[in-house]
Design an enzyme around this catalytic site. Sequence first.
Site, PDB file in Angstrom:
ATOM      1  N   LYS A   1      16.906 -46.964 -36.757  1.00  0.00           N
ATOM      2  CA  LYS A   1      18.040 -46.651 -35.865  1.00  0.00           C
ATOM      3  C   LYS A   1      19.257 -47.517 -36.188  1.00  0.00           C
ATOM      4  O   LYS A   1      20.399 -47.068 -36.092  1.00  0.00           O
ATOM      5  CB  LYS A   1      17.643 -46.881 -34.389  1.00  0.00           C
ATOM      6  CG  LYS A   1      16.484 -46.007 -33.934  1.00  0.00           C
ATOM      7  CD  LYS A   1      16.022 -46.378 -32.542  1.00  0.00           C
ATOM      8  CE  LYS A   1      15.403 -47.753 -32.409  1.00  0.00           C
ATOM      9  NZ  LYS A   1      14.132 -47.930 -33.138  1.00  0.00           N
TER      10      LYS A   1
ATOM     11  N   GLY B   1      14.585 -54.974 -32.838  1.00  0.00           N
ATOM     12  CA  GLY B   1      15.066 -55.618 -34.058  1.00  0.00           C
ATOM     13  C   GLY B   1      15.653 -54.512 -34.910  1.00  0.00           C
ATOM     14  O   GLY B   1      14.912 -53.680 -35.437  1.00  0.00           O
ATOM     15  N   HIS B   2      16.973 -54.446 -34.986  1.00  0.00           N
ATOM     16  CA  HIS B   2      17.633 -53.371 -35.736  1.00  0.00           C
ATOM     17  C   HIS B   2      18.255 -53.958 -36.997  1.00  0.00           C
ATOM     18  O   HIS B   2      19.026 -54.912 -36.933  1.00  0.00           O
ATOM     19  CB  HIS B   2      18.713 -52.709 -34.866  1.00  0.00           C
ATOM     20  CG  HIS B   2      18.136 -51.963 -33.699  1.00  0.00           C
ATOM     21  ND1 HIS B   2      18.877 -51.189 -32.851  1.00  0.00           N
ATOM     22  CD2 HIS B   2      16.856 -51.877 -33.249  1.00  0.00           C
ATOM     23  CE1 HIS B   2      18.086 -50.660 -31.932  1.00  0.00           C
ATOM     24  NE2 HIS B   2      16.852 -51.067 -32.152  1.00  0.00           N
TER      25      HIS B   2
ATOM     26  N   GLN C   1      13.887 -49.181 -29.296  1.00  0.00           N
ATOM     27  CA  GLN C   1      12.495 -48.699 -29.226  1.00  0.00           C
ATOM     28  C   GLN C   1      12.415 -47.222 -29.643  1.00  0.00           C
ATOM     29  O   GLN C   1      13.196 -46.814 -30.485  1.00  0.00           O
ATOM     30  CB  GLN C   1      11.904 -48.920 -27.818  1.00  0.00           C
ATOM     31  CG  GLN C   1      11.628 -50.389 -27.507  1.00  0.00           C
ATOM     32  CD  GLN C   1      12.839 -51.165 -27.054  1.00  0.00           C
ATOM     33  OE1 GLN C   1      13.529 -50.747 -26.138  1.00  0.00           O
ATOM     34  NE2 GLN C   1      13.117 -52.285 -27.674  1.00  0.00           N
TER      35      GLN C   1
ATOM     36  N   ASP D   1      11.351 -48.779 -34.643  1.00  0.00           N
ATOM     37  CA  ASP D   1      11.542 -49.213 -36.029  1.00  0.00           C
ATOM     38  C   ASP D   1      11.756 -48.059 -36.995  1.00  0.00           C
ATOM     39  O   ASP D   1      11.383 -48.136 -38.175  1.00  0.00           O
ATOM     40  CB  ASP D   1      10.348 -50.070 -36.504  1.00  0.00           C
ATOM     41  CG  ASP D   1      10.120 -51.266 -35.599  1.00  0.00           C
ATOM     42  OD1 ASP D   1      11.121 -51.841 -35.138  1.00  0.00           O
ATOM     43  OD2 ASP D   1       8.951 -51.614 -35.354  1.00  0.00           O
TER      44      ASP D   1
HETATM   45  P1  GDP Z   1      15.102 -49.969 -36.107  1.00  0.00           P
HETATM   46  O1  GDP Z   1      14.446 -50.888 -35.140  1.00  0.00           O
HETATM   47  O2  GDP Z   1      14.852 -48.527 -35.788  1.00  0.00           O
HETATM   48  O3  GDP Z   1      16.570 -50.237 -36.297  1.00  0.00           O
HETATM   49  O4  GDP Z   1      14.396 -50.226 -37.519  1.00  0.00           O
HETATM   50  P2  GDP Z   1      14.005 -51.669 -38.152  1.00  0.00           P
HETATM   51  O5  GDP Z   1      15.252 -52.328 -38.611  1.00  0.00           O
HETATM   52  O6  GDP Z   1      13.121 -52.439 -37.239  1.00  0.00           O
HETATM   53  O7  GDP Z   1      13.088 -51.244 -39.349  1.00  0.00           O
HETATM   54  C1  GDP Z   1      13.541 -50.435 -40.379  1.00  0.00           C
HETATM   55  C2  GDP Z   1      13.407 -51.181 -41.726  1.00  0.00           C
HETATM   56  O8  GDP Z   1      13.466 -50.275 -42.788  1.00  0.00           O
HETATM   57  C3  GDP Z   1      14.533 -52.160 -41.975  1.00  0.00           C
HETATM   58  O9  GDP Z   1      14.056 -53.224 -42.754  1.00  0.00           O
HETATM   59  C4  GDP Z   1      15.548 -51.315 -42.772  1.00  0.00           C
HETATM   60  O10 GDP Z   1      16.398 -52.088 -43.590  1.00  0.00           O
HETATM   61  C5  GDP Z   1      14.612 -50.495 -43.596  1.00  0.00           C
HETATM   62  N1  GDP Z   1      15.076 -49.134 -43.932  1.00  0.00           N
HETATM   63  C6  GDP Z   1      15.874 -48.290 -43.243  1.00  0.00           C
HETATM   64  N2  GDP Z   1      15.936 -47.094 -43.863  1.00  0.00           N
HETATM   65  C7  GDP Z   1      15.165 -47.198 -44.975  1.00  0.00           C
HETATM   66  C8  GDP Z   1      14.799 -46.287 -46.009  1.00  0.00           C
HETATM   67  O11 GDP Z   1      15.192 -45.123 -46.030  1.00  0.00           O
HETATM   68  N3  GDP Z   1      13.961 -46.749 -46.968  1.00  0.00           N
HETATM   69  C9  GDP Z   1      13.473 -48.017 -46.976  1.00  0.00           C
HETATM   70  N4  GDP Z   1      12.671 -48.383 -47.966  1.00  0.00           N
HETATM   71  N5  GDP Z   1      13.783 -48.905 -46.010  1.00  0.00           N
HETATM   72  C10 GDP Z   1      14.613 -48.489 -45.032  1.00  0.00           C
HETATM   73  P1  IMO Z   2      13.120 -51.356 -32.054  1.00  0.00           P
HETATM   74  O1  IMO Z   2      14.362 -51.127 -31.217  1.00  0.00           O
HETATM   75  C1  IMO Z   2       8.752 -51.292 -32.181  1.00  0.00           C
HETATM   76  C2  IMO Z   2       6.650 -52.471 -28.521  1.00  0.00           C
HETATM   77  C3  IMO Z   2       5.844 -53.758 -28.519  1.00  0.00           C
HETATM   78  C4  IMO Z   2       4.750 -53.387 -27.527  1.00  0.00           C
HETATM   79  C5  IMO Z   2       5.491 -52.540 -26.505  1.00  0.00           C
HETATM   80  C6  IMO Z   2       5.918 -53.304 -25.258  1.00  0.00           C
HETATM   81  O2  IMO Z   2      13.268 -52.381 -33.092  1.00  0.00           O
HETATM   82  O3  IMO Z   2      12.592 -50.053 -32.547  1.00  0.00           O
HETATM   83  P2  IMO Z   2       7.827 -55.094 -24.793  1.00  0.00           P
HETATM   84  O4  IMO Z   2       8.098 -56.429 -25.423  1.00  0.00           O
HETATM   85  O5  IMO Z   2       8.947 -54.123 -24.902  1.00  0.00           O
HETATM   86  O6  IMO Z   2       7.335 -55.213 -23.376  1.00  0.00           O
HETATM   87  O7  IMO Z   2       6.588 -54.503 -25.644  1.00  0.00           O
HETATM   88  O8  IMO Z   2       6.631 -52.031 -27.164  1.00  0.00           O
HETATM   89  N1  IMO Z   2       8.071 -52.607 -28.915  1.00  0.00           N
HETATM   90  C7  IMO Z   2       8.568 -52.187 -30.077  1.00  0.00           C
HETATM   91  N2  IMO Z   2       7.942 -51.638 -31.156  1.00  0.00           N
HETATM   92  N3  IMO Z   2      10.087 -51.434 -32.177  1.00  0.00           N
HETATM   93  C8  IMO Z   2      10.726 -51.949 -31.109  1.00  0.00           C
HETATM   94  O9  IMO Z   2      12.076 -51.986 -30.995  1.00  0.00           O
HETATM   95  C9  IMO Z   2       9.952 -52.391 -30.001  1.00  0.00           C
HETATM   96  N4  IMO Z   2      10.242 -52.970 -28.807  1.00  0.00           N
HETATM   97  C10 IMO Z   2       9.086 -53.084 -28.158  1.00  0.00           C
HETATM   98  O10 IMO Z   2       5.344 -54.026 -29.808  1.00  0.00           O
HETATM   99  O11 IMO Z   2       3.801 -52.551 -28.145  1.00  0.00           O
HETATM  100 MG    MG Z   3      13.073 -52.494 -35.134  1.00  0.00          MG
END
Ligand code: GDP
Ligand code: IMO
Ligand code: MG
Length: 425
Positions: A16, A40-41, A225, A13
């Site tokens: 990416k 979840g991206h 991840q 999270d």
């Molecule tokens: P990922 O899994 O690495 O793609 O990241 P996620 O999408 O799960 O979580 C990142 C969250 O932060 C999302 O809701 C993005 O829209 C938000 N986000 C990304 N960059 C920034 C930032 O620089 N500032 C803030 N406030 N939110 C951001």
């Molecule tokens: P993105 O790509 C954050 C965590 C789960 C759990 C562990 C194992 O959005 O960064 P799994 O379902 O893969 O067997 O769970 O990994 N986990 C993540 N945490 N971001 C993710 O993906 C994750 N995908 C799995 O919460 O601790």
């Molecule tokens: Mg994510």
Amino acid sequence: MPCKVVVGAQWGDEGKGKITDLLAETANVVVRYQGGSNAGHTVVAGGETFKLHLIPSGILHEDVLSVMADGTVIDPHCLAEEYQGLQARGVSCRNLRISGNAHVIMPYHSRLDALQEEARGRVSIGTTRRGIGPVYTDKTARMPQPVRMWDLLDESVLRQRVAGQLAEKNKVFGVLYGVPPMDPDEVVAEVMQHVPVFAHCITDTRTLVAAQHRAGATIVLEGAQGTFLDLDYGTYPYVTSSHPVAGGACLGTGIGPTAIDSVTIVCKSYSTRVGAGAFPTEQANPDGDLIRERGREYGTTTGRPRRCGWLDGVALRTSAQINSATGLAITMLDVLNPFPSIRICTAYEIDGERYEMMPGNLELLARATPIYEELPGWGQEVSDCRKLADLPENARRYVERMAEIAETPVEMVSVGPGREQTLLD
Ligand code: GDP
Ligand code: IMO
Ligand code: MG
């Protein structure tokens, strides 16, 4: 032509999705190399928010090939939903290609994931219950009747494979977990109803990507991840079942290690983690709560509140090394705006010794006490900055300190979810 890898430097999270979408602007191909719908991206474009679980974060760029490679694991229901959801919002998905070799997450995998988590009780991993562990287990165990994406193209093959799989899985369901068996016909029907949505995208992606690379395409390899959720490098067993690290980008994508030109590690300006496992800099206190509220730190996939804490410089330094990072993308700088002072963990103390790198022996990590340094906050809004030079001096110092710890140059700094909220120079 450049072949770039985008990797999460922490526990997932990190942003990416946003960084991949940005790099996709100047790319020809974006390849998601591992994981499944546990990811979840988020991509924010034109004021609209897209939450992607399986489909690569380059999909909004319709002239960029978006590839789900061999190493991904695919839930047909989730894929069809995501594909149709994007189409309903005007994204054609005509640029999507899906590896026929990717393993399919079948309904029995998600069911098993949930049952295993329940059975683990207090020592549960906190998985996303998307069937990730069970499907990768079957893959590595070389089960005789695995279901791969190719198999969805011929219902009679699928039928045979599901019968073979359920002959074994139903024993596990009954004997180990005391739950009723699954009916092969129902399983096949459930899966097959989704296949027409994406069947035309299934192809030999490793050959496709290799040909693109030979032809000089710019390729972005998108990890899911993060480094410390990697099956080998992560905080085992509280990890996922695949290889998010940069090395994982060479597995089944059609790209070999020496073809990779750059590795961008994406790191928040603080730390978060979802699920169980070591997290030395966690702040289960008002500081952590403020980070969670400002960063909207709730899981994109499960909605769970993320555990929040200060930046772990030990993890960042280790991550830069493991991934052979060439650039650092710092995200969420704006989240730290209100803090009068900000802490960074620069080393751990474990049994009286100082550690600057994440210890390989995780027994030690459990006893780590973070050694912090304190930096002054900037106390003002940064989300409207557009150049590094626009940042308040203390924010610039914070960014520079992160780069110093990572021994990696800053490639970009993100100050908000929008594409335009990215500082490149
Ligand atoms: P990922 O899994 O690495 O793609 O990241 P996620 O999408 O799960 O979580 C990142 C969250 O932060 C999302 O809701 C993005 O829209 C938000 N986000 C990304 N960059 C920034 C930032 O620089 N500032 C803030 N406030 N939110 C951001
Ligand atoms: P993105 O790509 C954050 C965590 C789960 C759990 C562990 C194992 O959005 O960064 P799994 O379902 O893969 O067997 O769970 O990994 N986990 C993540 N945490 N971001 C993710 O993906 C994750 N995908 C799995 O919460 O601790
Ligand atoms: Mg994510």
